[in-house]
Write a protein that holds these residues in place. Sequence first.
Motif, PDB file in Angstrom:
ATOM      1  N   LEU A  79      43.013 -12.248  14.753  1.00 22.75           N
ATOM      2  CA  LEU A  79      43.258 -12.162  12.898  1.00 22.75           C
ATOM      3  C   LEU A  79      44.226 -11.484  12.620  1.00 22.75           C
ATOM      4  CD1 LEU A  79      42.505 -13.872  10.619  1.00 22.75           C
ATOM      5  CD2 LEU A  79      40.549 -12.469  10.293  1.00 22.75           C
ATOM      6  N   TYR A  80      45.363 -11.817  11.900  1.00 24.21           N
ATOM      7  CA  TYR A  80      46.095 -10.992  11.353  1.00 24.21           C
ATOM      8  C   TYR A  80      45.722 -10.623   9.781  1.00 24.21           C
ATOM      9  CZ  TYR A  80      50.478  -8.802   9.539  1.00 24.21           C
ATOM     10  OH  TYR A  80      51.137  -8.071   8.689  1.00 24.21           O
ATOM     11  N   LEU A  81      45.259  -9.428   9.782  1.00 19.09           N
ATOM     12  CA  LEU A  81      44.779  -9.296   8.307  1.00 19.09           C
ATOM     13  C   LEU A  81      45.959  -9.040   7.125  1.00 19.09           C
ATOM     14  CD1 LEU A  81      42.138  -6.440   9.418  1.00 19.09           C
ATOM     15  CD2 LEU A  81      41.778  -8.886   8.887  1.00 19.09           C
ATOM     16  N   GLY A  82      47.003  -8.618   7.482  1.00 18.15           N
ATOM     17  CA  GLY A  82      48.194  -8.402   6.617  1.00 18.15           C
ATOM     18  C   GLY A  82      48.646  -7.185   6.621  1.00 18.15           C
ATOM     19  N   ASP A  83      49.071  -6.629   5.427  1.00 17.99           N
ATOM     20  CA  ASP A  83      49.990  -5.402   5.231  1.00 17.99           C
ATOM     21  C   ASP A  83      49.499  -4.356   4.360  1.00 17.99           C
ATOM     22  OD1 ASP A  83      52.179  -6.676   7.079  1.00 17.99           O
ATOM     23  OD2 ASP A  83      53.035  -7.539   5.563  1.00 17.99           O
ATOM     24  N   ILE A  84      49.543  -3.199   4.448  1.00 23.10           N
ATOM     25  CA  ILE A  84      49.095  -2.102   3.596  1.00 23.10           C
ATOM     26  C   ILE A  84      50.118  -1.191   3.317  1.00 23.10           C
ATOM     27  CG2 ILE A  84      47.511  -0.216   3.141  1.00 23.10           C
ATOM     28  CD1 ILE A  84      45.445  -1.566   4.787  1.00 23.10           C
ATOM     29  N   ALA A  85      50.681  -0.885   2.200  1.00 23.16           N
ATOM     30  CA  ALA A  85      51.805  -0.171   1.719  1.00 23.16           C
ATOM     31  C   ALA A  85      50.916   1.131   1.193  1.00 23.16           C
ATOM     32  CB  ALA A  85      52.608  -0.535   0.872  1.00 23.16           C
ATOM     33  N   ILE A  86      51.207   2.290   1.819  1.00 24.83           N
ATOM     34  CA  ILE A  86      50.597   3.647   1.338  1.00 24.83           C
ATOM     35  C   ILE A  86      51.551   4.675   0.927  1.00 24.83           C
ATOM     36  CG2 ILE A  86      48.960   5.529   1.815  1.00 24.83           C
ATOM     37  CD1 ILE A  86      47.771   4.042   4.169  1.00 24.83           C
ATOM     38  N   CYS A  87      51.519   5.222  -0.157  1.00 32.33           N
ATOM     39  CA  CYS A  87      52.500   6.074  -0.789  1.00 32.33           C
ATOM     40  C   CYS A  87      51.775   7.518  -0.381  1.00 32.33           C
ATOM     41  CB  CYS A  87      52.855   5.890  -2.244  1.00 32.33           C
ATOM     42  SG  CYS A  87      54.185   7.138  -2.652  1.00 32.33           S
ATOM     43  N   SER A  88      52.012   8.040   0.678  1.00 32.77           N
ATOM     44  CA  SER A  88      51.342   9.363   0.655  1.00 32.77           C
ATOM     45  C   SER A  88      51.609  10.479  -0.308  1.00 32.77           C
ATOM     46  CB  SER A  88      51.612   9.887   2.103  1.00 32.77           C
ATOM     47  OG  SER A  88      53.022   9.938   2.185  1.00 32.77           O
ATOM     48  N   SER A  89      52.770  10.491  -0.815  1.00 35.99           N
ATOM     49  CA  SER A  89      53.207  11.577  -1.783  1.00 35.99           C
ATOM     50  C   SER A  89      52.538  11.253  -2.959  1.00 35.99           C
ATOM     51  CB  SER A  89      54.880  11.703  -1.850  1.00 35.99           C
ATOM     52  OG  SER A  89      55.167  10.672  -2.163  1.00 35.99           O
ATOM     53  N   TYR A  90      52.280  10.136  -3.430  1.00 35.07           N
ATOM     54  CA  TYR A  90      51.769   9.899  -4.640  1.00 35.07           C
ATOM     55  C   TYR A  90      50.243  10.017  -4.482  1.00 35.07           C
ATOM     56  CZ  TYR A  90      50.617   7.853  -9.051  1.00 35.07           C
ATOM     57  OH  TYR A  90      50.319   7.526 -10.182  1.00 35.07           O
ATOM     58  N   LEU A  91      49.558   9.613  -3.365  1.00 36.49           N
ATOM     59  CA  LEU A  91      48.139   9.764  -3.146  1.00 36.49           C
ATOM     60  C   LEU A  91      47.884  11.452  -2.924  1.00 36.49           C
ATOM     61  CD1 LEU A  91      45.617   8.260  -1.783  1.00 36.49           C
ATOM     62  CD2 LEU A  91      46.673   8.747   0.562  1.00 36.49           C
TER      63      LEU A  91
END
Length: 108
Positions: A79-91
């Motif tokens: 199963l392909y779950l999708g994509d996640i974009a993480i902005c580490s500097s904002y985090l």
Amino acid sequence: MKINIQKATKINERIPHKKDFTKWLYYIFFNKKIELTIRIVTINEIILLNHTYRNKNIPTNVLSFPMNNIYLDKNHKKLYLGDIAICSSYLKKEAYQFKKMLKNIGLI
């Protein structure tokens, strides 16, 4: 389990290792056959994504783009779950603002 990690930020910026992402997802999905792309992005890219897909012209920490019931391999039901974009500097900025520790997840 297959995880694609894309790093679109500065080279010297620390992010968790692929093994950490794999471990976290293993506990969530209990070793089901999945595929997921995680992209570590800059503030400019997260603003662009947030504006494009949510009509909000501001940064955010994480955006997810789920793909429901998309099988890459019909024989083995991966199963392909999708994509996640993480902005580490904002985090990191949010963690500092809310006095949260990042060292437990490999971000410092």
